[in-house]
Design a protein around this motif. Structure first.
Motif, PDB file in Angstrom:
ATOM      1  N   ASP A 528      12.095  60.226 -17.865  1.00 61.39           N
ATOM      2  CA  ASP A 528      12.317  59.551 -16.573  1.00 61.39           C
ATOM      3  C   ASP A 528      12.728  58.095 -16.767  1.00 61.39           C
ATOM      4  O   ASP A 528      13.494  57.553 -15.968  1.00 61.39           O
ATOM      5  CB  ASP A 528      11.043  59.621 -15.729  1.00 61.39           C
ATOM      6  N   GLU A 529      12.182  57.482 -17.819  1.00 62.31           N
ATOM      7  CA  GLU A 529      12.558  56.104 -18.122  1.00 62.31           C
ATOM      8  C   GLU A 529      12.598  55.932 -19.633  1.00 62.31           C
ATOM      9  O   GLU A 529      11.674  56.345 -20.340  1.00 62.31           O
ATOM     10  CB  GLU A 529      11.565  55.110 -17.510  1.00 62.31           C
ATOM     11  N   ILE A 530      13.652  55.324 -20.114  1.00 57.60           N
ATOM     12  CA  ILE A 530      13.803  55.051 -21.547  1.00 57.60           C
ATOM     13  C   ILE A 530      13.792  53.549 -21.743  1.00 57.60           C
ATOM     14  O   ILE A 530      14.543  52.813 -21.069  1.00 57.60           O
ATOM     15  CB  ILE A 530      15.116  55.648 -22.100  1.00 57.60           C
ATOM     16  N   ILE A 531      12.932  53.095 -22.639  1.00 60.32           N
ATOM     17  CA  ILE A 531      12.816  51.663 -22.947  1.00 60.32           C
ATOM     18  C   ILE A 531      13.490  51.411 -24.287  1.00 60.32           C
ATOM     19  O   ILE A 531      13.192  52.082 -25.282  1.00 60.32           O
ATOM     20  CB  ILE A 531      11.342  51.238 -22.999  1.00 60.32           C
ATOM     21  N   VAL A 532      14.401  50.452 -24.316  1.00 58.54           N
ATOM     22  CA  VAL A 532      15.123  50.126 -25.542  1.00 58.54           C
ATOM     23  C   VAL A 532      14.545  48.834 -26.119  1.00 58.54           C
ATOM     24  O   VAL A 532      14.538  47.794 -25.446  1.00 58.54           O
ATOM     25  CB  VAL A 532      16.634  49.958 -25.286  1.00 58.54           C
ATOM     26  N   LEU A 533      14.055  48.921 -27.351  1.00 61.07           N
ATOM     27  CA  LEU A 533      13.475  47.758 -28.039  1.00 61.07           C
ATOM     28  C   LEU A 533      14.434  47.224 -29.081  1.00 61.07           C
ATOM     29  O   LEU A 533      15.140  47.996 -29.753  1.00 61.07           O
ATOM     30  CB  LEU A 533      12.172  48.147 -28.734  1.00 61.07           C
ATOM     31  N   ASP A 534      14.434  45.920 -29.229  1.00 60.13           N
ATOM     32  CA  ASP A 534      15.203  45.293 -30.298  1.00 60.13           C
ATOM     33  C   ASP A 534      14.480  44.021 -30.715  1.00 60.13           C
ATOM     34  O   ASP A 534      14.245  43.126 -29.886  1.00 60.13           O
ATOM     35  CB  ASP A 534      16.629  44.977 -29.835  1.00 60.13           C
ATOM     36  N   ASN A 535      14.081  43.968 -31.976  1.00 55.40           N
ATOM     37  CA  ASN A 535      13.343  42.805 -32.506  1.00 55.40           C
ATOM     38  C   ASN A 535      12.110  42.470 -31.672  1.00 55.40           C
ATOM     39  O   ASN A 535      11.816  41.300 -31.396  1.00 55.40           O
ATOM     40  CB  ASN A 535      14.260  41.581 -32.590  1.00 55.40           C
ATOM     41  N   GLY A 536      11.394  43.511 -31.249  1.00 53.31           N
ATOM     42  CA  GLY A 536      10.136  43.317 -30.547  1.00 53.31           C
ATOM     43  C   GLY A 536      10.252  42.972 -29.080  1.00 53.31           C
ATOM     44  O   GLY A 536       9.252  42.676 -28.431  1.00 53.31           O
ATOM     45  N   ARG A 537      11.459  43.010 -28.514  1.00 48.99           N
ATOM     46  CA  ARG A 537      11.656  42.714 -27.102  1.00 48.99           C
ATOM     47  C   ARG A 537      12.325  43.886 -26.394  1.00 48.99           C
ATOM     48  O   ARG A 537      13.102  44.634 -27.006  1.00 48.99           O
ATOM     49  CB  ARG A 537      12.536  41.471 -26.917  1.00 48.99           C
ATOM     50  N   ILE A 538      12.014  44.043 -25.121  1.00 45.75           N
ATOM     51  CA  ILE A 538      12.695  45.054 -24.312  1.00 45.75           C
ATOM     52  C   ILE A 538      14.036  44.471 -23.864  1.00 45.75           C
ATOM     53  O   ILE A 538      14.078  43.460 -23.151  1.00 45.75           O
ATOM     54  CB  ILE A 538      11.851  45.448 -23.078  1.00 45.75           C
ATOM     55  N   ILE A 539      15.113  45.117 -24.304  1.00 39.97           N
ATOM     56  CA  ILE A 539      16.440  44.605 -23.929  1.00 39.97           C
ATOM     57  C   ILE A 539      17.028  45.371 -22.758  1.00 39.97           C
ATOM     58  O   ILE A 539      17.956  44.883 -22.101  1.00 39.97           O
ATOM     59  CB  ILE A 539      17.415  44.642 -25.135  1.00 39.97           C
ATOM     60  N   ASP A 540      16.477  46.568 -22.493  1.00 41.05           N
ATOM     61  CA  ASP A 540      16.943  47.319 -21.328  1.00 41.05           C
ATOM     62  C   ASP A 540      16.020  48.511 -21.116  1.00 41.05           C
ATOM     63  O   ASP A 540      15.304  48.933 -22.029  1.00 41.05           O
ATOM     64  CB  ASP A 540      18.380  47.805 -21.526  1.00 41.05           C
ATOM     65  N   LYS A 541      16.055  49.060 -19.922  1.00 37.86           N
ATOM     66  CA  LYS A 541      15.315  50.268 -19.616  1.00 37.86           C
ATOM     67  C   LYS A 541      16.015  51.002 -18.481  1.00 37.86           C
ATOM     68  O   LYS A 541      16.672  50.394 -17.635  1.00 37.86           O
ATOM     69  CB  LYS A 541      13.853  49.957 -19.258  1.00 37.86           C
ATOM     70  N   GLY A 542      15.888  52.326 -18.501  1.00 36.91           N
ATOM     71  CA  GLY A 542      16.549  53.145 -17.487  1.00 36.91           C
ATOM     72  C   GLY A 542      16.660  54.582 -17.948  1.00 36.91           C
ATOM     73  O   GLY A 542      16.025  54.989 -18.924  1.00 36.91           O
ATOM     74  N   THR A 543      17.509  55.371 -17.296  1.00 33.81           N
ATOM     75  CA  THR A 543      17.723  56.758 -17.714  1.00 33.81           C
ATOM     76  C   THR A 543      18.769  56.799 -18.819  1.00 33.81           C
ATOM     77  O   THR A 543      19.445  55.794 -19.104  1.00 33.81           O
ATOM     78  CB  THR A 543      18.205  57.607 -16.529  1.00 33.81           C
ATOM     79  N   HIS A 544      18.920  57.983 -19.392  1.00 37.74           N
ATOM     80  CA  HIS A 544      19.879  58.172 -20.488  1.00 37.74           C
ATOM     81  C   HIS A 544      21.281  57.795 -20.034  1.00 37.74           C
ATOM     82  O   HIS A 544      21.989  57.028 -20.723  1.00 37.74           O
ATOM     83  CB  HIS A 544      19.817  59.630 -20.958  1.00 37.74           C
ATOM     84  N   ASP A 545      21.704  58.316 -18.903  1.00 39.29           N
ATOM     85  CA  ASP A 545      23.067  58.059 -18.449  1.00 39.29           C
ATOM     86  C   ASP A 545      23.293  56.592 -18.129  1.00 39.29           C
ATOM     87  O   ASP A 545      24.362  56.027 -18.433  1.00 39.29           O
ATOM     88  CB  ASP A 545      23.364  58.906 -17.204  1.00 39.29           C
ATOM     89  N   ASP A 546      22.275  55.948 -17.531  1.00 36.42           N
ATOM     90  CA  ASP A 546      22.410  54.526 -17.210  1.00 36.42           C
ATOM     91  C   ASP A 546      22.569  53.692 -18.471  1.00 36.42           C
ATOM     92  O   ASP A 546      23.423  52.784 -18.539  1.00 36.42           O
ATOM     93  CB  ASP A 546      21.197  54.034 -16.425  1.00 36.42           C
ATOM     94  N   LEU A 547      21.758  53.981 -19.462  1.00 33.07           N
ATOM     95  CA  LEU A 547      21.758  53.191 -20.694  1.00 33.07           C
ATOM     96  C   LEU A 547      23.029  53.418 -21.513  1.00 33.07           C
ATOM     97  O   LEU A 547      23.512  52.496 -22.188  1.00 33.07           O
ATOM     98  CB  LEU A 547      20.516  53.519 -21.536  1.00 33.07           C
ATOM     99  N   ILE A 548      23.556  54.628 -21.470  1.00 33.22           N
ATOM    100  CA  ILE A 548      24.801  54.910 -22.178  1.00 33.22           C
ATOM    101  C   ILE A 548      25.924  54.004 -21.651  1.00 33.22           C
ATOM    102  O   ILE A 548      26.761  53.495 -22.407  1.00 33.22           O
ATOM    103  CB  ILE A 548      25.206  56.393 -21.998  1.00 33.22           C
ATOM    104  N   ASP A 549      25.907  53.769 -20.364  1.00 36.18           N
ATOM    105  CA  ASP A 549      26.977  52.993 -19.745  1.00 36.18           C
ATOM    106  C   ASP A 549      26.812  51.491 -19.939  1.00 36.18           C
ATOM    107  O   ASP A 549      27.810  50.768 -20.066  1.00 36.18           O
ATOM    108  CB  ASP A 549      27.039  53.298 -18.239  1.00 36.18           C
ATOM    109  N   ARG A 550      25.534  50.992 -19.959  1.00 30.81           N
ATOM    110  CA  ARG A 550      25.388  49.540 -19.915  1.00 30.81           C
ATOM    111  C   ARG A 550      24.697  48.914 -21.129  1.00 30.81           C
ATOM    112  O   ARG A 550      24.736  47.681 -21.282  1.00 30.81           O
ATOM    113  CB  ARG A 550      24.626  49.142 -18.653  1.00 30.81           C
ATOM    114  N   CYS A 551      24.066  49.734 -21.979  1.00 34.52           N
ATOM    115  CA  CYS A 551      23.302  49.152 -23.111  1.00 34.52           C
ATOM    116  C   CYS A 551      24.005  49.459 -24.423  1.00 34.52           C
ATOM    117  O   CYS A 551      24.075  50.622 -24.862  1.00 34.52           O
ATOM    118  CB  CYS A 551      21.885  49.706 -23.124  1.00 34.52           C
ATOM    119  N   ASP A 552      24.514  48.435 -25.061  1.00 34.62           N
ATOM    120  CA  ASP A 552      25.275  48.620 -26.298  1.00 34.62           C
ATOM    121  C   ASP A 552      24.405  49.190 -27.418  1.00 34.62           C
ATOM    122  O   ASP A 552      24.846  50.063 -28.181  1.00 34.62           O
ATOM    123  CB  ASP A 552      25.870  47.281 -26.748  1.00 34.62           C
ATOM    124  N   VAL A 553      23.166  48.678 -27.545  1.00 32.26           N
ATOM    125  CA  VAL A 553      22.283  49.153 -28.611  1.00 32.26           C
ATOM    126  C   VAL A 553      21.998  50.642 -28.443  1.00 32.26           C
ATOM    127  O   VAL A 553      22.090  51.419 -29.401  1.00 32.26           O
ATOM    128  CB  VAL A 553      20.949  48.360 -28.621  1.00 32.26           C
TER     129      VAL A 553
END
Length: 569
Positions: A528-553
């Motif tokens: 339901d929600e995916i949290i993307v971590l990078d260097n100990g910080r949350i850089i984005d969160k959302g669904t799979h489709d949302d993150l594919i479109d807007r989160c480079d990592v």
């Protein structure tokens, strides 16, 4: 050391019995030389056979009482020392189970093994000797000194000279070997650590043909242990023949100078014999005390190492709240975490919420802090900034059992315990029925177990990596929990098995919250929600489709694992 003495309270009645028996034994041993002197000075001198028989009968009684007292002392000393060691191991084990990762980093696991076994064995062995010797030797020695001075005051200087020589020898040996006892225990720690590392790494050692190197590494530690023990015990064993030499020299001096006193009529022949016996008992007492003084430093070192475990201040302690409302939520508010001694923050400004009936996933690169987040929830580690709330209550205020009963945690490494499949499943729920166990096994796709009584070897070595993961998942879902935490525990499963297991997990997520940590997109893409971590910080969160479109990592991770055409599926 107070923590060690507390355990002794239950042994006080037995200690009193030992002390009384020691007095009886010492009294009997002190009486025997006087009877010998009477036999020589009165019985033999007057050719009185009846008197000799009466004294002999009294000596037999005294010896018999002394023997029974010695047996009683040995029996109760063994019970006290072994019982104390049993209680001490139990207390140490209970304390270690309360250790967090922080305490386990302060005292290594190999050292904890040594302290729980070798060090407590040292305490037990020395304690048994001390109970038999530490009280007996002074009583016997002081009583013998009094008796000896009553009989032959002119010969007492011989005892004094012998005592000073023996005392100086004991001090020299003790000062010499004392530093090596602590070093010995530290080398045992190192030996356990090296052996443990080699045994765990056998596959790698064989793969890289490093057997000779590892043998040399262990051989060096083993040789260091040998050298120190040879040095210590060679010094200690010097004491025995040296003490015997001084004892014999003392007897020769007593006979030599006593002969002049006997000729002058200052002392009787029987008194000389009794004086020799009392002098021997005095030196024997000091030899016994010397032996205790030699091994006492090792006892103190071992006791101090055990006390360090018992006195270790726990960084994670129980809160006072013992209940949690139904359908709870977990919220991370501005959470930060830094490992002890590290200047770099592992986590910073972590904010998210786990809701009943929802599935949350965390993904990120290696070292981004994914597993650390999972460890913070059941308080295997504590946050250094911010707070974690259950229904707006800080988890630090909750009783640890209350908190952890609500959580099912499946660690990254699948850990199984020696026993049976059933006993491992009952780790997740102690009163699980056979039907519940089989249902959980089916949900986790454990199709390789025919009988729940099937044996599980230590560490689950009779199962493959994927089989161990499925068993650990089954153990995690067998009980009813509010939060299910899975730390990258699908990595050894094929895609088809993973899909079936995840579909089964959806059945338990209706009233509970599931949190996945994974490196695989296939594991988390339906969350339901995916949290993307990078260097100990949350850089984005959302669904799979949302993150594919807007989160480079996230898109980079997805593209590296999946065909581009599947990214939006």
């Amino acid at each position: 050391m107070k923590s060690l003495l507390k355990i002794f309270k239950s042994k006080i009645p037995q200690l009193i019995i030992i002390f009384l028996l020691l007095i009886v034994q010492a009294y009997c041993d002190l009486a025997l030389p006087s009877y010998t002197a009477n036999i020589v000075d009165i019985g033999i001198q007057n050719a009185d056979i009846n008197y000799i028989m009466d004294m002999g009968f009294l000596m037999i009684i005294m010896v018999s009482v002394s023997v029974f007292a010695t047996i009683g002392i040995s029996y109760f000393s063994s019970r006290v020392s072994s019982g104390y060691a049993k209680d001490l191991r139990k207390v140490v084990y209970t304390k270690v189970l309360r250790f967090s990762n922080h305490e386990l980093n302060q005292i290594s696991r190999s050292s904890l093994i040594t302290r729980s076994t070798n060090d407590i064995n040292q305490v037990q062995n020395v304690l048994g000797l001390m109970l038999m010797v530490l009280f007996f030797a002074p009583i016997l020695g002081i009583g013998s000194i009094i008796k000896a001075f009553e009989i032959g005051g002119n010969l007492s200087w011989i005892i004094l000279v012998t005592f000073l020589v023996v005392l100086i020898l004991l001090l020299i040996i003790t000062i010499d070997v004392l530093p090596y006892f602590k070093l010995t225990q530290e080398i045992i720690d190192k030996m356990n650590k090296t052996a443990r590392e080699i045994l765990i790494g056998i596959p790698v050692i064989k793969a890289f043909v490093r057997q000779d190197y590892e043998q040399k590494k262990f051989g060096k530690v083993n040789k260091d242990f040998l050298d120190i023990n040879l040095y210590v015990f060679s010094r200690i064993f010097i004491m025995i023949p040296t003490m015997t030499l001084f004892l014999n020299l003392m007897i020769v001096m007593i006979l030599y100078f006593g002969a002049y006193d006997a000729i002058a009529g200052n002392i009787l022949t029987g008194d000389i014999i009794a004086f020799i016996q009392y002098s021997t008992q005095i030196v024997f007492s000091f030899i016994l005390l010397g032996g205790i003084m030699i091994i006492l430093p090792r006892f103190l070192v071992s006791a101090r190492r055990v006390a360090e475990v018992l006195n270790m201040e726990l960084s994670i302690t129980d809160g006072e709240i013992t209940s949690v409302d139904n359908n709870p939520t977990i919220e991370f508010k501005n959470v930060g975490y830094s490992y002890p001694g590290s200047e770099k923050e592992t986590l910073k400004d972590i904010n998210f919420k786990l809701m009943p009936g929802k599935t949350t996933a965390i993904i990120g690169g290696t070292g981004s802090g994914k597993s650390t987040i999972l460890n913070l929830i059941p308080r295997l580690q504590d946050v250094t900034e911010g707070e974690i709330l259950i229904n707006d209550v800080n988890i630090k205020n909750l009783n640890l059992k209350t908190l952890r009963d609500r959580i099912s945690f499946t660690p990254q490494k699948a850990i199984l315990f020696q026993g049976t499949v059933k006993s491992n499943m009952q780790t997740g729920k102690s009163d699980a029925t056979d039907e519940e166990i089989r249902n959980a096994l089916n949900m986790a796709q454990v199709d390789f177990v025919d009988d729940i009584e099937e044996e599980v070897s230590q560490g689950g070595s009779n199962f493959s990596g994927g089989q161990k993961q499925r068993l650990s998942i089954a153990r995690a879902i067998i009980g009813r929990h509010d939060f299910y935490l899975f730390d990258d525990c699908f990595s050894a499963l094929d895609m088809n098995t993973e899909a079936i297991v995840k579909n089964n997990l959806d059945k338990i997520a209706k009233d509970s919250s599931i949190l996945f940590v994974s490196q695989r997109i296939s594991t988390i893409k339906d969350a339901d929600e995916i949290i993307v971590l990078d260097n100990g910080r949350i850089i984005d969160k959302g669904t799979h489709d949302d993150l594919i479109d807007r989160c480079d990592v996230y898109s980079e991770i997805a593209l590296s694992q999946m065909e581009g055409s599947l990214c939006h599926q």
